[in-house]
Design an enzyme around this catalytic site. Structure first.
Site, PDB file in Angstrom:
ATOM      1  N   THR A  23       0.822  -1.208   0.000  1.00 17.01           N
ATOM      2  CA  THR A  23       0.000   0.000   0.000  1.00 17.01           C
ATOM      3  C   THR A  23       0.855   1.257   0.000  1.00 17.01           C
ATOM      4  OG1 THR A  23      -1.648  -1.213   1.264  1.00 17.01           O
ATOM      5  CG2 THR A  23      -1.891   1.177   1.170  1.00 17.01           C
ATOM      6  N   PHE A  24       1.908   1.257   0.811  1.00 17.93           N
ATOM      7  CA  PHE A  24       2.712   2.463   0.982  1.00 17.93           C
ATOM      8  C   PHE A  24       4.068   2.397   0.294  1.00 17.93           C
ATOM      9  CE2 PHE A  24      -0.125   2.463   4.680  1.00 17.93           C
ATOM     10  CZ  PHE A  24      -0.673   3.731   4.565  1.00 17.93           C
ATOM     11  N   ALA A  25       4.498   1.235  -0.099  1.00 16.43           N
ATOM     12  CA  ALA A  25       5.864   1.112  -0.608  1.00 16.43           C
ATOM     13  C   ALA A  25       5.963   0.124  -1.761  1.00 16.43           C
ATOM     14  CB  ALA A  25       6.801   0.681   0.520  1.00 16.43           C
ATOM     15  N   LYS A  26       6.943   0.394  -2.613  1.00 18.81           N
ATOM     16  CA  LYS A  26       7.316  -0.526  -3.692  1.00 18.81           C
ATOM     17  C   LYS A  26       8.785  -0.865  -3.480  1.00 18.81           C
ATOM     18  CE  LYS A  26       5.952   0.269  -7.951  1.00 18.81           C
ATOM     19  NZ  LYS A  26       5.813   0.861  -9.306  1.00 18.81           N
ATOM     20  N   VAL A  27       9.164  -2.115  -3.731  1.00 19.89           N
ATOM     21  CA  VAL A  27      10.561  -2.526  -3.570  1.00 19.89           C
ATOM     22  C   VAL A  27      11.125  -2.914  -4.931  1.00 19.89           C
ATOM     23  CG1 VAL A  27      12.176  -4.078  -2.428  1.00 19.89           C
ATOM     24  CG2 VAL A  27      10.088  -3.379  -1.244  1.00 19.89           C
ATOM     25  N   LYS A  42      13.575   0.349  -1.261  1.00 22.41           N
ATOM     26  CA  LYS A  42      12.173   0.488  -0.846  1.00 22.41           C
ATOM     27  C   LYS A  42      11.760   1.929  -1.125  1.00 22.41           C
ATOM     28  CE  LYS A  42      10.658  -1.679   2.864  1.00 22.41           C
ATOM     29  NZ  LYS A  42       9.475  -2.509   2.586  1.00 22.41           N
ATOM     30  N   ASP A 136       5.024  -8.489  11.781  1.00 30.47           N
ATOM     31  CA  ASP A 136       4.470  -9.063  10.550  1.00 30.47           C
ATOM     32  C   ASP A 136       5.415 -10.125   9.995  1.00 30.47           C
ATOM     33  OD1 ASP A 136       2.564  -9.384   8.559  1.00 30.47           O
ATOM     34  OD2 ASP A 136       3.431  -7.843   7.272  1.00 30.47           O
TER      35      ASP A 136
END
EC number: 2.7.11.1
Length: 439
Positions: A23-27, A42, A136
């Site tokens: 939702t908040f990040a792409k790697v 990230k 998580d």
């Protein structure tokens, strides 16, 4: 197909393919052009971070993680920012995911499972001692380095996947409930340390058994099983392993075993090797301060350069251990979240075949040229699975198809790929067939 390809650079990092997206990040995979080292980048959207009032929390956690220097924790090297993005530069797990071993080989031998569990507890215990909790822990966060040692990723960056409400307690919308502690699912607020240990217990069970302790096709039934601690150990577990799992998977967090007690457990201590490393006295936090002060003079330069499409696809295929689908998950420089194979036919026909094979499996499809993004329309109990495919031309009638997971459960991705590969079997190029390349 011989169209130019855009090469993206962020400061000294040459940015490659997407490894995962939330939702908040792409790697993304990236390469440090000064050292040649591969890193994971990230990428956070500043607007989203500010909108959800997460900036201060992320800043604190990044500062903490820069002080963490443990052999079983993915390192956070530095933080960069542009006008619209925040870039967190992380150590790259070149050995792929630990759970790929389960998919390929089934359950692990007890001594191997114990070694990985010992390394996991080493990492978790060290971070907890610094006030850093994961919250998580799941297969996607368990990577391996080139020597086969465990590396836990996303430690300390929990603000990206959690919410703190007015009561001051931690609340998590859990996308992968199979690994979540009962108190997390009850959503009444919980202690990060005991919840992390529960997840470690689930991971140990999977390593030894080859399957999840809590599993059900109905989400509410799954929740009830977890909250009640309702599971069965397989008969091949040794008494010591079974006893430790039972003490960890105690649904009552007040009576659940603690990490110091795990470290003293007889089964755990067998052949135990404490982590050896040097503590960093201090870390330079200037880059963090510059990023969150949003000083324009410290903004990193972003460049997009056009380059011709690489024509070494056939070399890549030829270097693979096998050219058919018997070897489902080929390594690419050691990383195993993808596979690739050669396919016969025109590119447009192959795009259509992938689309026809994916739709019956419940996937929504987005197409752009010869790239496709597949996402299951309704999230199951393990959350959404997202898959990216790309077609590279070798000759007009021979292409390389790359399939990789960008989000979701590794085991589900492997299941999806097997179904997809079965549907595409008639177009797969086998060794010995004509490649269509001019002599």
């Amino acid at each position: 197909m011989n169209r130019p390809k855009v090469q993206r650079r962020v400061g000294k990092y040459e940015v490659g393919k997407t490894l995962g997206q939330g939702t908040f990040a792409k790697v993304r995979c990236a390469v440090n052009t000064e050292t040649g080292e591969r890193v994971a980048l990230k990428i956070l959207d500043k607007e989203k971070v500010l909108k959800h009032k997460m900036a201060e929390q992320i800043r604190r956690e990044i500062c903490t993680m820069k002080l963490i220097n443990h052999p079983n924790v993915v390192r956070l090297y530095e933080v960069l920012a542009s006008k619209t993005k925040i870039y967190i530069v992380l150590e790259f797990g070149t050995g792929g995911e630990l759970f790929d071993k389960i998919v390929h080989d089934g359950r692990l031998k007890e001594e191997n499972a114990r070694k990985y569990f010992q390394q996991l507890i080493n990492a978790v215990d060290y971070c907890h001692s610094r006030g850093v909790y994961h919250r998580d822990l799941k297969p996607e966060n368990l990577l391996l380095d080139a020597q086969g040692n465990l590396k836990v990723s996303d430690f300390g960056l929990s603000a990206l996947s959690r919410q703190v409400r007015g009561d001051g307690l931690l609340h998590t919308a859990c996308g992968t409930p199979n690994y979540a502690a009962p108190e997390v699912l009850n959503d009444q607020g919980y202690d990060g340390a005991t919840a992390d240990l529960w997840s470690c217990g689930v991971i140990l069970f999977v390593l030894l058994a080859g399957y999840l302790p809590f599993e059900d096709s109905n989400l509410m039934t799954l929740y009830k099983k977890i909250i009640a601690g309702e599971y069965h150990c397989p008969p091949w577990l040794s008494p010591g392993a079974k006893n430790l799992i039972v003490r960890i998977l105690d649904p009552n967090p007040m009576t659940r075993i603690t990490i110091p007690e795990v470290l003293g457990d007889a089964w755990f201590k067998k052949n135990y090797k404490p982590a050896v490393f040097e503590e960093k006295e201090e870390a330079n936090l200037d880059d963090v301060d510059a990023v969150f002060k949003d000083s324009e003079e410290h903004h990193v330069t972003e460049k997009k350069e056009e380059q011709p499409t690489s024509m070494n696809a056939f070399e890549l295929i030829s270097m693979s251990r096998a050219l058919d689908l018997g070897n489902l998950f080929e390594e690419e420089e050691g990383f195993k979240r993808e596979t690739r194979f050669a396919a016969k036919g025109a590119a447009n026909d192959l795009v259509q075949k992938i689309e026809e094979a994916s739709k019956p499996l419940g996937f929504d499809i987005q197409k752009k040229n010869y790239k496709m993004r597949l996402e299951n329309v309704t999230a199951g109990r393990k959350g959404n699975l997202r898959v990216a495919t790309e077609i590279f031309q070798v000759s007009p009638s021979l292409h390389m198809i790359e399939v990789r997971k960008t989000k979701g459960d590794t085991l589900e991705f492997h299941k999806f790929y097997k179904k997809l590969s079965t549907s595409l079997n008639d177009v797969v190029w086998k060794s010995g067939e004509s490649s269509g390349l001019s002599k």
